[in-house]
Motif scaffolding. Structure first.
Motif, PDB file in Angstrom:
ATOM      1  N   ARG A 181      11.597 -12.413   9.756  1.00  0.00           N
ATOM      2  CA  ARG A 181      11.645 -13.340   8.822  1.00  0.00           C
ATOM      3  C   ARG A 181      10.466 -14.216   8.428  1.00  0.00           C
ATOM      4  O   ARG A 181      10.003 -14.216   7.170  1.00  0.00           O
ATOM      5  CB  ARG A 181      13.015 -14.448   8.759  1.00  0.00           C
ATOM      6  CG  ARG A 181      13.238 -14.934   7.314  1.00  0.00           C
ATOM      7  CD  ARG A 181      14.430 -15.537   7.525  1.00  0.00           C
ATOM      8  NE  ARG A 181      14.223 -16.957   7.272  1.00  0.00           N
ATOM      9  CZ  ARG A 181      15.233 -18.014   6.887  1.00  0.00           C
ATOM     10  NH1 ARG A 181      16.567 -17.637   7.293  1.00  0.00           N
ATOM     11  NH2 ARG A 181      15.073 -19.190   6.778  1.00  0.00           N
ATOM     12  N   MET A 182       9.899 -14.620   9.446  1.00  0.00           N
ATOM     13  CA  MET A 182       8.591 -15.433   9.124  1.00  0.00           C
ATOM     14  C   MET A 182       7.507 -14.638   8.499  1.00  0.00           C
ATOM     15  O   MET A 182       6.793 -14.976   7.514  1.00  0.00           O
ATOM     16  CB  MET A 182       8.324 -15.981  10.392  1.00  0.00           C
ATOM     17  CG  MET A 182       7.283 -17.287  10.309  1.00  0.00           C
ATOM     18  SD  MET A 182       6.115 -17.283  11.672  1.00  0.00           S
ATOM     19  CE  MET A 182       4.810 -16.347  11.220  1.00  0.00           C
ATOM     20  N   GLN A 183       7.206 -13.298   9.212  1.00  0.00           N
ATOM     21  CA  GLN A 183       6.300 -12.531   8.693  1.00  0.00           C
ATOM     22  C   GLN A 183       6.554 -11.912   7.207  1.00  0.00           C
ATOM     23  O   GLN A 183       5.633 -12.087   6.205  1.00  0.00           O
ATOM     24  CB  GLN A 183       6.194 -11.265   9.403  1.00  0.00           C
ATOM     25  CG  GLN A 183       5.711 -11.383  10.977  1.00  0.00           C
ATOM     26  CD  GLN A 183       5.465 -10.182  11.841  1.00  0.00           C
ATOM     27  OE1 GLN A 183       6.539  -9.410  11.846  1.00  0.00           O
ATOM     28  NE2 GLN A 183       4.530  -9.929  12.315  1.00  0.00           N
ATOM     29  N   LEU A 186       5.800 -15.157   4.881  1.00  0.00           N
ATOM     30  CA  LEU A 186       4.604 -15.369   4.855  1.00  0.00           C
ATOM     31  C   LEU A 186       4.062 -14.797   3.545  1.00  0.00           C
ATOM     32  O   LEU A 186       3.093 -15.146   2.876  1.00  0.00           O
ATOM     33  CB  LEU A 186       3.757 -14.911   5.992  1.00  0.00           C
ATOM     34  CG  LEU A 186       2.244 -15.118   6.100  1.00  0.00           C
ATOM     35  CD1 LEU A 186       1.853 -16.691   6.008  1.00  0.00           C
ATOM     36  CD2 LEU A 186       1.478 -14.355   7.049  1.00  0.00           C
ATOM     37  N   LYS A 200       0.858  -3.521   4.056  1.00  0.00           N
ATOM     38  CA  LYS A 200       0.153  -4.462   4.692  1.00  0.00           C
ATOM     39  C   LYS A 200       1.206  -4.963   5.999  1.00  0.00           C
ATOM     40  O   LYS A 200       0.595  -5.294   6.879  1.00  0.00           O
ATOM     41  CB  LYS A 200      -0.212  -5.931   3.983  1.00  0.00           C
ATOM     42  CG  LYS A 200      -1.012  -5.344   2.739  1.00  0.00           C
ATOM     43  CD  LYS A 200      -2.315  -6.084   2.788  1.00  0.00           C
ATOM     44  CE  LYS A 200      -2.926  -5.583   1.444  1.00  0.00           C
ATOM     45  NZ  LYS A 200      -4.275  -4.637   1.724  1.00  0.00           N
ATOM     46  N   LEU A 201       2.242  -4.932   5.971  1.00  0.00           N
ATOM     47  CA  LEU A 201       3.257  -5.214   6.883  1.00  0.00           C
ATOM     48  C   LEU A 201       4.245  -4.259   7.333  1.00  0.00           C
ATOM     49  O   LEU A 201       4.048  -4.161   8.563  1.00  0.00           O
ATOM     50  CB  LEU A 201       3.961  -6.603   6.422  1.00  0.00           C
ATOM     51  CG  LEU A 201       4.944  -7.127   7.483  1.00  0.00           C
ATOM     52  CD1 LEU A 201       4.372  -7.605   8.722  1.00  0.00           C
ATOM     53  CD2 LEU A 201       5.794  -8.285   6.759  1.00  0.00           C
ATOM     54  N   PRO A 204       2.230  -0.752   8.913  1.00  0.00           N
ATOM     55  CA  PRO A 204       1.760  -1.066  10.313  1.00  0.00           C
ATOM     56  C   PRO A 204       2.514  -1.277  11.241  1.00  0.00           C
ATOM     57  O   PRO A 204       2.437  -1.178  12.653  1.00  0.00           O
ATOM     58  CB  PRO A 204       0.622  -2.228  10.116  1.00  0.00           C
ATOM     59  CG  PRO A 204       0.718  -2.679   8.699  1.00  0.00           C
ATOM     60  CD  PRO A 204       1.677  -1.631   7.904  1.00  0.00           C
ATOM     61  N   SER A 205       3.698  -2.321  11.089  1.00  0.00           N
ATOM     62  CA  SER A 205       4.612  -2.541  11.952  1.00  0.00           C
ATOM     63  C   SER A 205       5.141  -1.572  12.596  1.00  0.00           C
ATOM     64  O   SER A 205       5.784  -1.544  13.736  1.00  0.00           O
ATOM     65  CB  SER A 205       5.650  -3.492  11.538  1.00  0.00           C
ATOM     66  OG  SER A 205       4.954  -4.755  10.747  1.00  0.00           O
ATOM     67  N   ARG A 282      -6.649   1.663  18.682  1.00  0.00           N
ATOM     68  CA  ARG A 282      -7.519   1.332  17.557  1.00  0.00           C
ATOM     69  C   ARG A 282      -7.103   0.235  16.750  1.00  0.00           C
ATOM     70  O   ARG A 282      -7.584  -0.665  16.241  1.00  0.00           O
ATOM     71  CB  ARG A 282      -7.592   2.652  16.480  1.00  0.00           C
ATOM     72  CG  ARG A 282      -8.899   2.588  15.810  1.00  0.00           C
ATOM     73  CD  ARG A 282      -9.194   3.862  15.174  1.00  0.00           C
ATOM     74  NE  ARG A 282      -8.115   4.419  14.572  1.00  0.00           N
ATOM     75  CZ  ARG A 282      -7.254   4.354  13.594  1.00  0.00           C
ATOM     76  NH1 ARG A 282      -7.894   3.211  12.702  1.00  0.00           N
ATOM     77  NH2 ARG A 282      -6.374   4.742  13.000  1.00  0.00           N
ATOM     78  N   MET A 283      -5.612   0.142  16.618  1.00  0.00           N
ATOM     79  CA  MET A 283      -4.912  -0.975  15.942  1.00  0.00           C
ATOM     80  C   MET A 283      -4.784  -2.341  16.870  1.00  0.00           C
ATOM     81  O   MET A 283      -4.255  -3.220  16.353  1.00  0.00           O
ATOM     82  CB  MET A 283      -3.400  -0.572  15.679  1.00  0.00           C
ATOM     83  CG  MET A 283      -3.262   0.353  14.540  1.00  0.00           C
ATOM     84  SD  MET A 283      -1.705   0.912  14.212  1.00  0.00           S
ATOM     85  CE  MET A 283      -1.134  -0.449  13.541  1.00  0.00           C
ATOM     86  N   GLY A 284      -5.363  -2.356  18.133  1.00  0.00           N
ATOM     87  CA  GLY A 284      -5.412  -3.336  18.991  1.00  0.00           C
ATOM     88  C   GLY A 284      -4.078  -3.632  19.362  1.00  0.00           C
ATOM     89  O   GLY A 284      -3.835  -4.912  19.973  1.00  0.00           O
ATOM     90  N   LEU A 285      -3.145  -2.738  19.408  1.00  0.00           N
ATOM     91  CA  LEU A 285      -1.797  -2.913  19.843  1.00  0.00           C
ATOM     92  C   LEU A 285      -1.383  -2.799  21.302  1.00  0.00           C
ATOM     93  O   LEU A 285      -0.449  -2.921  21.956  1.00  0.00           O
ATOM     94  CB  LEU A 285      -0.640  -2.159  19.233  1.00  0.00           C
ATOM     95  CG  LEU A 285      -0.790  -2.281  17.521  1.00  0.00           C
ATOM     96  CD1 LEU A 285       0.408  -1.587  16.671  1.00  0.00           C
ATOM     97  CD2 LEU A 285      -0.104  -4.225  17.510  1.00  0.00           C
ATOM     98  N   ARG A 287      -3.605  -3.048  25.051  1.00  0.00           N
ATOM     99  CA  ARG A 287      -4.750  -3.811  25.353  1.00  0.00           C
ATOM    100  C   ARG A 287      -5.864  -2.992  26.381  1.00  0.00           C
ATOM    101  O   ARG A 287      -5.326  -2.051  26.876  1.00  0.00           O
ATOM    102  CB  ARG A 287      -4.324  -5.190  26.067  1.00  0.00           C
ATOM    103  CG  ARG A 287      -3.636  -5.863  25.517  1.00  0.00           C
ATOM    104  CD  ARG A 287      -3.114  -7.112  25.851  1.00  0.00           C
ATOM    105  NE  ARG A 287      -2.378  -7.594  24.760  1.00  0.00           N
ATOM    106  CZ  ARG A 287      -1.579  -8.847  24.685  1.00  0.00           C
ATOM    107  NH1 ARG A 287      -1.667  -9.527  25.837  1.00  0.00           N
ATOM    108  NH2 ARG A 287      -0.924  -9.258  24.099  1.00  0.00           N
TER     109      ARG A 287
END
Ligand SMILES: Nc1ncnc2c1ncn2[C@@H]1O[C@H](COP(=O)(O)OP(=O)(O)OP(=O)(O)O)[C@@H](O)[C@H]1O
Ligand SMILES: [Mg+2]
Lengths: 287, 261
Positions: A181-183, A186, A200-201, A204-205, A282-285, A287
């Motif tokens: 909900r926060m995302q 925002l 945008k959300l 990618p999520s 590549r998405m930084g998801l 490490r």
């Protein structure tokens, strides 16, 4: 290397059990033959003969491997007797069906997430579609399309897509709904449009969910393509090899085709896994 | 206070309909926030601080009374992108770099590429994160992530900044530093800031106005105008004036509680 040890141990157990089963299942025929010829068979003779029959009930692992090897390297890959040729026929239908199924699955998920009517209506149908046995649907699709002049790759791809869209819908609906909900709030504070929120959300999520679905979907696609080859009159493809093998009692050929299918499936899942790792990295998801 | 009201609440009520019946989160809230003020909301858990902030941001709709932001309805103000909102958690997108995260509102609002880069550079410098733009969120400490989320709220230069316990999860040392930085930033930019906190020293140190709230039903029990100067070094917290204001806040909180039992 450490990880390989348990896998190898399990493999060894399976192979041992398989050999035992081979002896046990093929022995009646050997005894039968001996009795008819009025001969006695020693145990060692029995074991040897259970593993060298031409049409065994259960072929021994080495017979299957030899057949597989012959099928892959024994002739040019374009030959009708090459397993590589048949695998390619199946894989091309698999890939086309996978692409269609993935596209359809994503589109349906987008609709379900953004449209209340679709949210309520699509999922029950999608689930119902998967409860009908594919073996019942496949011949109908083939026959109906054949009557309008569509044959070959397309009908098989459609059966493939029929099986593969489902895991994609389920996974992507969950993925598109994964932002908390926060995302979402925002983006609301930025007065973002629905399209912006999606690109945008939500999109990618959903990446981790997408790849989890794709791994299931690509394997389902392969099953769909093989099933689709069975009622086509057995011309080409791994499904055709399975069918013709069973017509003529060529158990070794059936098992070799089965192994080839398993190898292809593992390869496809492995490729999707590779793309997954590269994309998430590549998405930084990861490490 | 003589200045034009940026936020004005008159008799605001907000009732949540839940499965266990209605919950009155805000009861008869009257409040005026002038331009350039730094207002803190303080009170025990569940007293409606977040709800009030969300109502100002048009993320919740009051069920009674009138609430205006910049003279319009909160929703119109939201659509006019009148405020930046900092949530309790940094909430950075893990798949975007720090610069990418700060750029998010700018992309949505259609700033040109050049302008985006310029603004990202500027606000990252403002929160002292220059040089971290290319890093992913997980490569930064919690305090740095929270600063990045503040930079994100500042990037499009809204006049109002709504902050919901932005430093709640941080240790005291980092918190002190960020408080000081926030105050400097406020002095430099002349924004109106609404700031939710649980900490009395934080509220007194930062604010020109402290709103004390109490729960069940959520309401305002005291509004304290700070007499501290705008220029505030950290050691102002040891002055008698500071302690006097802290005392009054504590009394307000206690009064809210005794009302309760
Ligand atoms: N979406 C919601 N639905 C139902 N009740 C809610 C909702 N949001 C908040 N509440 C209730 O409203 C009251 C005020 O909640 P709120 O989150 O505003 O408190 P808070 O002062 O921010 O507390 P905290 O300091 O713990 O963050 C609480 O009783 C809470 O349970
Ligand atoms: Mg809160």
């Amino acid at each position: 290397m450490r990880a390989a040890l348990p896998i190898l141990a399990v493999l060894a157990v399976i192979v041992a059990l398989w050999y035992a089963a081979t002896v046990w299942m093929n022995a009646p025929w050997v005894r039968d033959q001996a009795a008819r010829a009025g001969q006695e068979v020693t145990t060692s003779q029995l074991v040897r003969e259970t593993m060298s029959q031409e049409r065994p009930v259960l072929p021994a692992p080495h017979q299957v491997i030899a057949e597989l090897w012959k099928g892959v390297t024994g002739q040019a890959v374009t030959s009708k007797r090459s397993l590589v040729y048949h695998a390619w026929v199946t894989v091309s239908a698999t890939l086309l069906g996978f692409a269609i199924g993935t596209g359809l699955g994503i589109l349906l998920a987008v609709g379900i997430v953004h449209n209340r009517a679709m949210d309520l209506s699509v999922m029950p149908w999608a689930i119902a579609s998967q409860t009908i046995p594919i073996l019942a649907i496949a011949p109908m699709i083939i026959v109906v399309l054949n009557s309008v002049g569509v044959q070959g790759l397309i009908p098989k791809a459609i059966i493939s897509a029929y099986l593969s869209f489902f895991p994609v819908v389920v996974g992507m609906v969950k993925g598109f709904r994964s932002p908390d909900r926060m995302q979402l709030d925002l983006l609301k504070t930025y007065n973002a449009s629905q399209g912006q929120t999606f690109w945008k959300l939500r999109w990618p999520s959903s990446a981790p969910y997408l790849f989890a679905s794709l791994k299931v979907a690509v394997a389902a696609s392969l099953v769909g393509a093989i099933v689709g080859e069975m009622p086509t009159g057995a011309v080409a493809g791994l499904g055709a090899r399975l069918l013709s093998g069973s017509y003529y009692g060529q158990t070794i050929q059936i098992w070799a085709a089965l192994f080839m299918a398993a190898i292809v499936a593992a390869g496809l899942v492995f490729i999707v896994g590779g793309i997954e790792r590269a994309t998430l990295k590549r998405m930084g998801l990861v490490r | 206070m003589a200045e034009k009201a940026v936020i004005e609440a008159k008799g605001v009520n907000l009732v949540f309909e839940t499965n266990d019946g209605p919950v009155q989160a805000l009861k008869d809230v009257n409040l005026t926030v002038g331009k350039g003020e730094f207002v803190s909301f303080i009170g025990p858990s569940g007293c409606g601080k977040t709800t009030l902030l969300r109502a100002i941001a048009a993320l919740e709709t009051p069920t009674g009374g009138t609430l205006t932001v910049n003279g319009m309805s909160p929703d119109a103000a939201r659509k006019a992108r009148a405020y930046g909102y900092v949530f309790q958690a940094a909430g950075l997108y893990p798949w975007r770099t720090i610069a990418g995260n700060v750029k998010l509102p700018l992309e949505i609002m259609g700033f040109s590429k050049a302008e985006q880069d310029e603004r990202v550079r500027k606000v990252l410098a403002l929160v002292e994160l220059d040089g971290f733009g290319a890093k992913f969120p997980w490569q930064l400490s919690g305090g740095m992530q929270q600063r990045a989320s503040i930079a994100r709220a500042l990037a499009f230069d809204a006049d109002i900044l709504l902050m919901d316990e932005p430093f709640g999860a941080l240790d005291e040392i980092v918190r002190d530093r960020l408080n000081e930085e926030l105050l400097k930033l406020w002095a430099r930019t002349d924004k109106t800031i609404c700031f939710v906190t649980h900490s009395i020293p934080e509220a007194v140190y930062l604010s020109t106005k402290i709103v004390v709230m109490s729960p069940r039903p959520g309401r305002i029990t005291d509004i304290i105008e700070s007499t501290l100067p705008r220029e505030r070094p950290l050691d102002i917290r040891d002055t008698p004036e500071f302690l006097a204001i802290s005392h009054r806040v504590r009394d307000g909180l206690r009064a809210g509680h005794s009302y309760d039992v």
